[in-house]
Design a protein around this motif. Sequence first.
Motif, mmCIF file in Angstrom:
data_model
loop_
_atom_site.group_PDB
_atom_site.id
_atom_site.type_symbol
_atom_site.label_atom_id
_atom_site.label_comp_id
_atom_site.label_asym_id
_atom_site.label_seq_id
_atom_site.Cartn_x
_atom_site.Cartn_y
_atom_site.Cartn_z
ATOM 1 N N PRO A 41 0.826 -1.218 0.000
ATOM 2 C CA PRO A 41 0.000 0.000 0.000
ATOM 3 C C PRO A 41 0.860 1.268 0.000
ATOM 4 C CG PRO A 41 -0.906 -1.607 1.516
ATOM 5 C CD PRO A 41 0.424 -2.156 1.036
ATOM 6 N N GLY A 42 0.550 2.150 -0.914
ATOM 7 C CA GLY A 42 1.283 3.401 -1.041
ATOM 8 C C GLY A 42 2.510 3.322 -1.931
ATOM 9 N N ALA A 43 2.885 2.115 -2.358
ATOM 10 C CA ALA A 43 4.059 1.953 -3.221
ATOM 11 C C ALA A 43 3.615 1.822 -4.669
ATOM 12 C CB ALA A 43 4.858 0.718 -2.817
ATOM 13 N N GLY A 49 8.680 -0.693 -5.697
ATOM 14 C CA GLY A 49 7.798 -1.256 -4.682
ATOM 15 C C GLY A 49 8.356 -2.541 -4.104
ATOM 16 N N PHE A 94 6.080 -2.344 9.351
ATOM 17 C CA PHE A 94 4.945 -1.519 8.958
ATOM 18 C C PHE A 94 4.167 -1.016 10.173
ATOM 19 C CE2 PHE A 94 5.794 -3.956 5.083
ATOM 20 C CZ PHE A 94 5.896 -2.914 4.182
#
Length: 136
Positions: A41-43, A49, A94
């Motif tokens: 997520p967010g990459a 990524g 994370f």
Amino acid sequence: MNTITDPRAVAARVYELFDTGNVGGLDEVLSPGLVDHNPVPGAASGIEGLRLLVAAVRDGFTGTRHELVFQGEAGDGWVVSHWRMTATHTGDWFGTPATGRDVSFTGTDLMRIVDGKVTEIRHVEELLQLHLQLTS
């Protein structure tokens, strides 16, 4: 330069890079135009990524080991790998601070390999297994 051309060996090399935390080694086996259908997520979908994910595993765990439970070829360059990762949670993962706990969880990856490089990847990790081990 990547000298590995066997699709199964290329896929296995990806797991070795996760286990050693060798972010730079990803250039050996990932196509610069890699399409990651399930990025962090967010990459971005692509090599950056996956670099982020390898670094996150390296920074969050020690003694990381991927065991190939099953690996097979599905045609047109596709390799399916079912794996189990074991490690000790010794760093931030994370947002989850180090617990010192040993973990074991599974995942399945589909990688398309063309000319010795992963050009496309679909991956599913059993993150609920991991989460419960880190928080229970």
